[in-house]
Design an enzyme around this catalytic site. Structure first.
Site, mmCIF file in Angstrom:
data_model
loop_
_atom_site.group_PDB
_atom_site.id
_atom_site.type_symbol
_atom_site.label_atom_id
_atom_site.label_comp_id
_atom_site.label_asym_id
_atom_site.label_seq_id
_atom_site.Cartn_x
_atom_site.Cartn_y
_atom_site.Cartn_z
ATOM 1 N N GLN A 1 3.191 -26.829 -16.254
ATOM 2 C CA GLN A 1 2.921 -25.503 -15.699
ATOM 3 C C GLN A 1 3.693 -25.204 -14.405
ATOM 4 O O GLN A 1 4.168 -24.068 -14.231
ATOM 5 C CB GLN A 1 1.417 -25.322 -15.499
ATOM 6 C CG GLN A 1 0.646 -25.357 -16.803
ATOM 7 C CD GLN A 1 -0.839 -25.600 -16.634
ATOM 8 O OE1 GLN A 1 -1.374 -25.497 -15.530
ATOM 9 N NE2 GLN A 1 -1.513 -25.948 -17.720
ATOM 10 N N SER A 40 -7.455 -23.121 -21.270
ATOM 11 C CA SER A 40 -8.529 -23.812 -21.984
ATOM 12 C C SER A 40 -8.846 -25.201 -21.451
ATOM 13 O O SER A 40 -9.798 -25.834 -21.912
ATOM 14 C CB SER A 40 -8.151 -23.936 -23.468
ATOM 15 O OG SER A 40 -6.944 -24.664 -23.618
ATOM 16 N N THR A 62 2.240 -17.769 -20.999
ATOM 17 C CA THR A 62 3.434 -17.162 -20.412
ATOM 18 C C THR A 62 4.205 -16.358 -21.452
ATOM 19 O O THR A 62 4.638 -15.225 -21.190
ATOM 20 C CB THR A 62 4.333 -18.257 -19.798
ATOM 21 O OG1 THR A 62 3.586 -18.972 -18.804
ATOM 22 C CG2 THR A 62 5.568 -17.661 -19.156
ATOM 23 N N LEU A 63 4.378 -16.923 -22.646
ATOM 24 C CA LEU A 63 5.058 -16.204 -23.716
ATOM 25 C C LEU A 63 4.304 -14.924 -24.098
ATOM 26 O O LEU A 63 4.918 -13.877 -24.317
ATOM 27 C CB LEU A 63 5.181 -17.090 -24.950
ATOM 28 C CG LEU A 63 6.398 -18.008 -25.078
ATOM 29 C CD1 LEU A 63 6.333 -18.768 -26.393
ATOM 30 C CD2 LEU A 63 7.709 -17.246 -24.969
ATOM 31 N N ASP A 105 3.703 -33.076 -33.475
ATOM 32 C CA ASP A 105 3.820 -32.691 -32.073
ATOM 33 C C ASP A 105 4.685 -33.725 -31.364
ATOM 34 O O ASP A 105 4.579 -34.932 -31.626
ATOM 35 C CB ASP A 105 2.428 -32.614 -31.430
ATOM 36 C CG ASP A 105 2.462 -32.000 -30.040
ATOM 37 O OD1 ASP A 105 2.945 -32.659 -29.097
ATOM 38 O OD2 ASP A 105 2.000 -30.852 -29.880
ATOM 39 N N HIS A 150 -1.656 -27.003 -27.889
ATOM 40 C CA HIS A 150 -0.743 -27.643 -28.834
ATOM 41 C C HIS A 150 -1.084 -27.276 -30.271
ATOM 42 O O HIS A 150 -0.188 -27.049 -31.087
ATOM 43 C CB HIS A 150 -0.798 -29.171 -28.663
ATOM 44 C CG HIS A 150 -0.219 -29.662 -27.385
ATOM 45 N ND1 HIS A 150 1.020 -30.260 -27.303
ATOM 46 C CD2 HIS A 150 -0.700 -29.634 -26.116
ATOM 47 C CE1 HIS A 150 1.274 -30.584 -26.047
ATOM 48 N NE2 HIS A 150 0.242 -30.217 -25.310
ATOM 49 N N TRP A 165 2.499 -22.545 -21.471
ATOM 50 C CA TRP A 165 3.626 -21.904 -22.143
ATOM 51 C C TRP A 165 3.165 -20.805 -23.093
ATOM 52 O O TRP A 165 3.784 -19.740 -23.172
ATOM 53 C CB TRP A 165 4.460 -22.940 -22.879
ATOM 54 C CG TRP A 165 5.702 -22.373 -23.522
ATOM 55 C CD1 TRP A 165 6.057 -22.460 -24.838
ATOM 56 C CD2 TRP A 165 6.756 -21.644 -22.883
ATOM 57 N NE1 TRP A 165 7.275 -21.835 -25.054
ATOM 58 C CE2 TRP A 165 7.721 -21.321 -23.859
ATOM 59 C CE3 TRP A 165 6.985 -21.229 -21.564
ATOM 60 C CZ2 TRP A 165 8.886 -20.610 -23.582
ATOM 61 C CZ3 TRP A 165 8.149 -20.512 -21.273
ATOM 62 C CH2 TRP A 165 9.076 -20.208 -22.275
ATOM 63 N N SER A 204 6.181 -26.644 -25.490
ATOM 64 C CA SER A 204 6.492 -26.070 -24.187
ATOM 65 C C SER A 204 7.920 -25.529 -24.225
ATOM 66 O O SER A 204 8.531 -25.415 -25.279
ATOM 67 C CB SER A 204 6.323 -27.105 -23.076
ATOM 68 O OG SER A 204 6.376 -26.488 -21.802
#
Length: 460
Positions: A383, A282, A364-365, A122, A30, A361, A145
């Site tokens: 996820q 992480s 993945t990006l 956030d 985040h 996310w 996300s």
């Protein structure tokens, strides 16, 4: 630092420079995108103040161009419980309670000092909406996300306990969830360990996202166009899709683990697109049995591999001491195990042929941005939804349906590295990479969305 997509930016004059306050959730997945967003907005002429918790406090010297205010989150009082099997919602809900008064007081002090254009928090810091309303301050939200996950969270029936107590023998285990057919019953078990707690967190987050003055997303329109249409219908506030943030402005790693950069020299010695890069992020933790299955799944292939094993990732062990000497001997120079590495550089390296990921996310990006197909092993929360998108919607990855099981692992690796299926996935992910690059260019969707965001904040 990549300035490619900063040079065409709108830059405010000093006379119109205004301050934005940002409040990141103190977890790496985040905080990294929040700091990337802060850098992007700073290049647009805004002054940046970061309010942050004492827990996982950022290194101020890394960002000399920002102002920082620290608040007491009282997280140390529950930090010893992190070793127990509590779900993520426990900690996020705790922070929403413990930060409320310190955040309010900090915000009042800042507002007394100078005008503030807006607060960007956030999305999971949902308590901030009420405070912003009380202080008549515009609050925008960063959701770290995907758009698809926000839609999925609104559809998943968290209140139905039976969905979260399935076993492999139950008919619904492999069946699609009627309210959200993209996912299966077994995915629900990973989305929420504690359905009541996570359902409450999600409900509060979505409610306060809808009450905000705007939503900022780390995604691109071309990747999630149908989802963006749905979000625009469901959330009657502006949405700005200006991702991927790291392509505008890479953020320094917020990990306390030192990156092993020597691994890049090892990658230089490997054939193109031959290496399986394996990292589960992480936060995720796995059992020793799962760890052994991953190890032998990698060992039973002929491909070289780079495996990130974070200290403490394996429950009950400091690092990799449970791996046998026989395993290490059989792997030899074909495999490398490190504690942490510069992931974006590894994914961009010509030798990297596949990313075995937990499908956070950000990861993945980053994989899409470098045109690398994925093997998907989602662990929890969003996820499983992202993994279903990678495997079933975008068709750029293989989901390990049976979890960490060495035979299935070896088959997935062979399929993605050697079979025609893998070649097709690689072509599809490279096409997505090209769309990402076009979106960031002048006139592209992300570039235009950034301009719209700057204009919107400037008008507040």
């Amino acid at each position: 630092m990549d300035q490619t997509h900063v040079k065409n930016s709108i830059v405010q004059s000093p006379e119109t420079r205004r301050r934005i306050i940002l409040f990141p959730l103190p977890f790496q997945g985040h905080s990294n995108p929040m700091f990337q967003l802060a850098n992007i907005l700073h290049t647009q002429g805004f002054n940046i103040t970061i309010i942050h918790t004492q827990f996982n406090s950022p290194n101020h010297s890394t960002y000399p161009h920002f102002h920082f205010r620290s608040i007491n989150d009282q997280f140390s009082e529950v930090d010893h419980l992190r070793s127990t099997n509590r779900d993520p919602s426990f900690y996020v809900k705790y922070l929403n309670r413990s930060c409320e008064d310190p955040f309010r007081n900090c915000l009042i002090d800042l507002l007394d000092e100078e005008p503030v254009a807006c607060l960007i928090s956030d999305a999971m810091f949902y308590f901030t909406q009420g405070i912003a309303d009380d202080l008549k301050l515009v609050r925008m939200v960063l959701r770290t996300s995907s758009l698809g996950c926000a839609i999925g969270y609104g559809a998943v029936p968290f209140s139905k306990e039976g969905r979260f107590n399935l076993t492999k023998q139950d008919p619904g285990y492999e069946a699609s969830v009627p309210e959200y057919p993209l996912i299966k019953g077994k995915d629900m078990l990973k989305i929420a360990v504690n359905p009541e707690g996570y359902g409450d967190l999600v409900a509060n987050m979505l409610k306060q996202m809808k009450a905000s003055s705007g939503l900022i997303w780390n995604t691109i329109k071309e990747l999630e166009e149908p989802e963006l249409e749905t979000i625009n219908q469901d959330f009657q506030v502006p949405s700005f899709t200006l991702g991927p943030f790291h392509k505008h402005f890479p953020a320094p790693s917020s990990s306390s683990i030192k990156q092993d950069r020597d691994i890049l020299s090892w990658l230089d010695t490997q054939p193109p697109k031959s290496v399986i890069y394996t990292s589960f992020g992480s936060v995720a933790r796995i059992t020793d049995l799962e760890f052994q299955e991953v190890a032998y799944g990698l060992a039973n292939t002929s491909s070289p591999f780079l495996w990130v094993v974070r200290p403490g990732m394996v429950l009950g062990f400091e690092w990799i001491e449970s791996l046998s000497e026989k395993f290490m001997e059989s792997v030899g120079d074909r495999g490398r195990i490190v504690k942490w590495c510069p992931q974006q550089e590894v994914l961009a390296h010509p030798a990297t042929g596949c990313f075995w990921t937990h499908n956070g996310w950000n990861s993945t990006l980053e994989s899409i941005c470098e045109g690398v197909p994925m093997i998907c092993s989602p662990c929890f929360v969003d996820q499983p939804i992202i993994a279903r998108y990678a495997g079933d919607v975008w068709k750029i990855g293989i989901l390990l349906e049976d979890g960490f099981e060495r035979v299935g692992i070896a088959k997935a690796i062979e399929r993605i590295m050697m079979d025609k299926d893998g070649e097709e996935m690689r072509k599809r992910v490279i096409r997505l990479k090209e769309k990402v690059n076009l979106s960031l260019d002048e006139g592209g969707s992300s570039n235009e969305s950034l301009k719209s965001l700057v204009a919107y904040i400037s008008s507040l």
